[in-house]
Design a protein around this motif. Structure first.
Motif, PDB file in Angstrom:
ATOM      1  N   ILE A 137       0.836  -1.203   0.000  1.00 37.34           N
ATOM      2  CA  ILE A 137       0.000   0.000   0.000  1.00 37.34           C
ATOM      3  C   ILE A 137       0.869   1.251   0.000  1.00 37.34           C
ATOM      4  O   ILE A 137       0.558   2.247  -0.654  1.00 37.34           O
ATOM      5  CB  ILE A 137      -0.968  -0.031   1.195  1.00 37.34           C
ATOM      6  CG1 ILE A 137      -2.013  -1.134   0.978  1.00 37.34           C
ATOM      7  CG2 ILE A 137      -1.642   1.315   1.401  1.00 37.34           C
ATOM      8  CD1 ILE A 137      -2.837  -1.453   2.198  1.00 37.34           C
ATOM      9  N   GLU A 138       1.978   1.192   0.742  1.00 34.24           N
ATOM     10  CA  GLU A 138       2.903   2.329   0.746  1.00 34.24           C
ATOM     11  C   GLU A 138       3.477   2.557  -0.646  1.00 34.24           C
ATOM     12  O   GLU A 138       3.835   3.687  -1.003  1.00 34.24           O
ATOM     13  CB  GLU A 138       4.031   2.076   1.747  1.00 34.24           C
ATOM     14  CG  GLU A 138       4.946   3.261   1.960  1.00 34.24           C
ATOM     15  CD  GLU A 138       4.241   4.465   2.556  1.00 34.24           C
ATOM     16  OE1 GLU A 138       4.676   5.609   2.272  1.00 34.24           O
ATOM     17  OE2 GLU A 138       3.251   4.275   3.295  1.00 34.24           O
ATOM     18  N   GLY A 139       3.551   1.503  -1.449  1.00 31.23           N
ATOM     19  CA  GLY A 139       4.072   1.621  -2.800  1.00 31.23           C
ATOM     20  C   GLY A 139       3.057   2.092  -3.825  1.00 31.23           C
ATOM     21  O   GLY A 139       3.392   2.218  -5.003  1.00 31.23           O
ATOM     22  N   LEU A 140       1.830   2.357  -3.401  1.00 29.10           N
ATOM     23  CA  LEU A 140       0.810   2.880  -4.312  1.00 29.10           C
ATOM     24  C   LEU A 140       0.885   4.401  -4.406  1.00 29.10           C
ATOM     25  O   LEU A 140       1.258   5.083  -3.442  1.00 29.10           O
ATOM     26  CB  LEU A 140      -0.586   2.490  -3.823  1.00 29.10           C
ATOM     27  CG  LEU A 140      -0.964   1.012  -3.858  1.00 29.10           C
ATOM     28  CD1 LEU A 140      -2.270   0.795  -3.104  1.00 29.10           C
ATOM     29  CD2 LEU A 140      -1.080   0.507  -5.290  1.00 29.10           C
ATOM     30  N   THR A 141       0.499   4.937  -5.545  1.00 29.57           N
ATOM     31  CA  THR A 141       0.300   6.372  -5.651  1.00 29.57           C
ATOM     32  C   THR A 141      -0.929   6.754  -4.825  1.00 29.57           C
ATOM     33  O   THR A 141      -1.791   5.910  -4.560  1.00 29.57           O
ATOM     34  CB  THR A 141       0.070   6.779  -7.112  1.00 29.57           C
ATOM     35  OG1 THR A 141      -1.074   6.059  -7.621  1.00 29.57           O
ATOM     36  CG2 THR A 141       1.282   6.452  -7.971  1.00 29.57           C
ATOM     37  N   PRO A 142      -1.044   8.012  -4.393  1.00 31.20           N
ATOM     38  CA  PRO A 142      -2.267   8.423  -3.695  1.00 31.20           C
ATOM     39  C   PRO A 142      -3.498   8.113  -4.540  1.00 31.20           C
ATOM     40  O   PRO A 142      -3.555   8.447  -5.725  1.00 31.20           O
ATOM     41  CB  PRO A 142      -2.070   9.932  -3.512  1.00 31.20           C
ATOM     42  CG  PRO A 142      -0.588  10.106  -3.469  1.00 31.20           C
ATOM     43  CD  PRO A 142      -0.048   9.095  -4.453  1.00 31.20           C
ATOM     44  N   GLY A 143      -4.450   7.431  -3.956  1.00 30.70           N
ATOM     45  CA  GLY A 143      -5.632   7.002  -4.703  1.00 30.70           C
ATOM     46  C   GLY A 143      -5.435   5.704  -5.447  1.00 30.70           C
ATOM     47  O   GLY A 143      -6.359   5.202  -6.091  1.00 30.70           O
ATOM     48  N   GLY A 144      -4.237   5.121  -5.376  1.00 30.80           N
ATOM     49  CA  GLY A 144      -3.967   3.853  -6.040  1.00 30.80           C
ATOM     50  C   GLY A 144      -4.681   2.689  -5.355  1.00 30.80           C
ATOM     51  O   GLY A 144      -5.192   2.817  -4.245  1.00 30.80           O
ATOM     52  N   THR A 145      -4.667   1.549  -6.015  1.00 33.18           N
ATOM     53  CA  THR A 145      -5.487   0.414  -5.573  1.00 33.18           C
ATOM     54  C   THR A 145      -4.665  -0.859  -5.459  1.00 33.18           C
ATOM     55  O   THR A 145      -3.855  -1.174  -6.334  1.00 33.18           O
ATOM     56  CB  THR A 145      -6.639   0.179  -6.567  1.00 33.18           C
ATOM     57  OG1 THR A 145      -7.475   1.342  -6.607  1.00 33.18           O
ATOM     58  CG2 THR A 145      -7.488  -1.021  -6.154  1.00 33.18           C
ATOM     59  N   LEU A 146      -4.918  -1.589  -4.380  1.00 34.78           N
ATOM     60  CA  LEU A 146      -4.456  -2.967  -4.214  1.00 34.78           C
ATOM     61  C   LEU A 146      -5.675  -3.867  -4.343  1.00 34.78           C
ATOM     62  O   LEU A 146      -6.658  -3.682  -3.619  1.00 34.78           O
ATOM     63  CB  LEU A 146      -3.805  -3.166  -2.844  1.00 34.78           C
ATOM     64  CG  LEU A 146      -3.555  -4.625  -2.410  1.00 34.78           C
ATOM     65  CD1 LEU A 146      -2.505  -5.281  -3.303  1.00 34.78           C
ATOM     66  CD2 LEU A 146      -3.130  -4.690  -0.940  1.00 34.78           C
ATOM     67  N   ALA A 147      -5.636  -4.811  -5.260  1.00 34.37           N
ATOM     68  CA  ALA A 147      -6.762  -5.722  -5.465  1.00 34.37           C
ATOM     69  C   ALA A 147      -6.245  -7.150  -5.495  1.00 34.37           C
ATOM     70  O   ALA A 147      -5.221  -7.431  -6.117  1.00 34.37           O
ATOM     71  CB  ALA A 147      -7.495  -5.398  -6.769  1.00 34.37           C
ATOM     72  N   PHE A 148      -6.958  -8.034  -4.812  1.00 35.89           N
ATOM     73  CA  PHE A 148      -6.534  -9.432  -4.847  1.00 35.89           C
ATOM     74  C   PHE A 148      -7.730 -10.348  -4.677  1.00 35.89           C
ATOM     75  O   PHE A 148      -8.802  -9.952  -4.206  1.00 35.89           O
ATOM     76  CB  PHE A 148      -5.481  -9.727  -3.777  1.00 35.89           C
ATOM     77  CG  PHE A 148      -5.923  -9.528  -2.352  1.00 35.89           C
ATOM     78  CD1 PHE A 148      -6.567 -10.535  -1.648  1.00 35.89           C
ATOM     79  CD2 PHE A 148      -5.661  -8.332  -1.703  1.00 35.89           C
ATOM     80  CE1 PHE A 148      -6.962 -10.355  -0.334  1.00 35.89           C
ATOM     81  CE2 PHE A 148      -6.051  -8.137  -0.379  1.00 35.89           C
ATOM     82  CZ  PHE A 148      -6.703  -9.152   0.305  1.00 35.89           C
ATOM     83  N   GLN A 149      -7.524 -11.596  -5.088  1.00 36.71           N
ATOM     84  CA  GLN A 149      -8.522 -12.651  -4.962  1.00 36.71           C
ATOM     85  C   GLN A 149      -7.823 -13.905  -4.490  1.00 36.71           C
ATOM     86  O   GLN A 149      -6.751 -14.247  -4.987  1.00 36.71           O
ATOM     87  CB  GLN A 149      -9.200 -12.876  -6.312  1.00 36.71           C
ATOM     88  CG  GLN A 149     -10.175 -14.030  -6.368  1.00 36.71           C
ATOM     89  CD  GLN A 149      -9.523 -15.301  -6.907  1.00 36.71           C
ATOM     90  OE1 GLN A 149      -9.445 -16.307  -6.199  1.00 36.71           O
ATOM     91  NE2 GLN A 149      -9.050 -15.273  -8.143  1.00 36.71           N
ATOM     92  N   VAL A 150      -8.398 -14.568  -3.484  1.00 33.25           N
ATOM     93  CA  VAL A 150      -7.846 -15.826  -2.983  1.00 33.25           C
ATOM     94  C   VAL A 150      -8.978 -16.832  -2.810  1.00 33.25           C
ATOM     95  O   VAL A 150     -10.121 -16.457  -2.529  1.00 33.25           O
ATOM     96  CB  VAL A 150      -7.121 -15.648  -1.638  1.00 33.25           C
ATOM     97  CG1 VAL A 150      -5.859 -14.833  -1.798  1.00 33.25           C
ATOM     98  CG2 VAL A 150      -8.038 -15.032  -0.595  1.00 33.25           C
ATOM     99  N   PRO A 151      -8.684 -18.122  -2.964  1.00 33.05           N
ATOM    100  CA  PRO A 151      -9.701 -19.129  -2.646  1.00 33.05           C
ATOM    101  C   PRO A 151     -10.052 -19.073  -1.164  1.00 33.05           C
ATOM    102  O   PRO A 151      -9.199 -18.806  -0.317  1.00 33.05           O
ATOM    103  CB  PRO A 151      -9.008 -20.449  -2.997  1.00 33.05           C
ATOM    104  CG  PRO A 151      -7.895 -20.073  -3.911  1.00 33.05           C
ATOM    105  CD  PRO A 151      -7.450 -18.716  -3.486  1.00 33.05           C
ATOM    106  N   GLY A 152     -11.319 -19.318  -0.855  1.00 30.33           N
ATOM    107  CA  GLY A 152     -11.763 -19.331   0.539  1.00 30.33           C
ATOM    108  C   GLY A 152     -12.287 -20.685   0.947  1.00 30.33           C
ATOM    109  O   GLY A 152     -13.140 -20.781   1.835  1.00 30.33           O
TER     110      GLY A 152
END
Length: 240
Positions: A97-112
């Motif tokens: 998250i620190e490596g994102l630009t302001p307003g940038g997004t981290l998105a992920f999908q994992v099996p549950g």
């Protein structure tokens, strides 16, 4: 994603077809896919790398998901069905998250699915007296996957606006032992790797697991219903 575009990152991103979808979505972006496998990287580079029709750029680089850190500010970091292989992955959220630009997004999908019969039975079998010595460490391999609520708390605690949800896909699988065939490419891989040098043990283990799965997932007139849960998260870094 980099400053001028999108960057997918994954510890096992495959042959690049999923990464290429990001280039389709953002045709003028700079997109980089990461993978640990030289073979997968070579295939992805051959099939997908280069200038995109929208004037963007798509390339692929080696990286280990367990240790990857952003080298520049990114607009988007995406991980698709990879974090389940990394036990400490929530500890990397702050860095990503620190490596994102302001307003940038981290998105992920994992099996549950780690509490479903397919995984619970596998864990029980690996920890049974017959197999504990060789497979015990693989018995509860996915317990490090958090619940949607826990992911939400982690991400919002890092200053993000986050949406986290879970979806169950009820799939109708054909074949005689379709659930076994399905998990051979996912949860069963570590156990099969551990038994790879012993064909007799492999066949015996698969026979036991197959019988357990047949009772847990009985076939119907049109196939075997296999519910599969997935957890999705989209976290947006707030402007600072």
């Amino acid at each position: 994603m980099g400053r001028d575009g999108a960057r997918e990152r994954s510890g096992r991103g495959g042959p690049g077809n999923v990464t290429a979808l990001l280039a389709d979505r953002w045709p003028d972006a700079r997109v980089t896919g990461f993978d640990l496998s030289p073979e997968m990287l070579a295939q992805a580079d051959k099939d997908h790398a280069g200038t995109t029709p929208g004037g963007g750029w798509l390339d692929f680089r080696p990286a280990d998901l367990a240790h990857w850190t952003p080298e520049e500010p990114y607009d988007l970091i995406v991980s698709n069905a990879a974090l389940q292989w990394v036990p400490n992955h929530p500890e990397s959220f702050a860095c990503w998250i620190e490596g994102l630009t302001p307003g940038g997004t981290l998105a992920f999908q994992v099996p549950g699915n780690f509490t479903s019969p397919s995984h619970a039975l596998l864990g029980d079998l690996c920890e049974s007296p017959r197999w504990r010595g060789r497979l015990g460490e693989h018995g509860r391999r996915y317990v490090h996957i958090l619940s949607p609520a826990e992911y939400l708390l982690r991400l919002t605690g890092l200053g993000c606006e986050a949406d986290v949800w879970e979806t169950t896909y009820s799939q109708l699988l054909p074949g005689e032992d379709p659930v076994l065939d399905w998990v051979k490419g996912t949860a069963l891989r570590p156990a099969l790797t551990a038994l790879a040098d012993d064909e007799e043990a492999t066949e015996a283990f698969l026979a036991e697991y197959r019988d357990l799965l047949r009772r847990a997932y009985p076939p119907g007139p049109h196939g075997t219903v296999f519910p599969f849960r997935r957890i999705f998260a989209v976290a947006r870094r707030k402007d600072r």
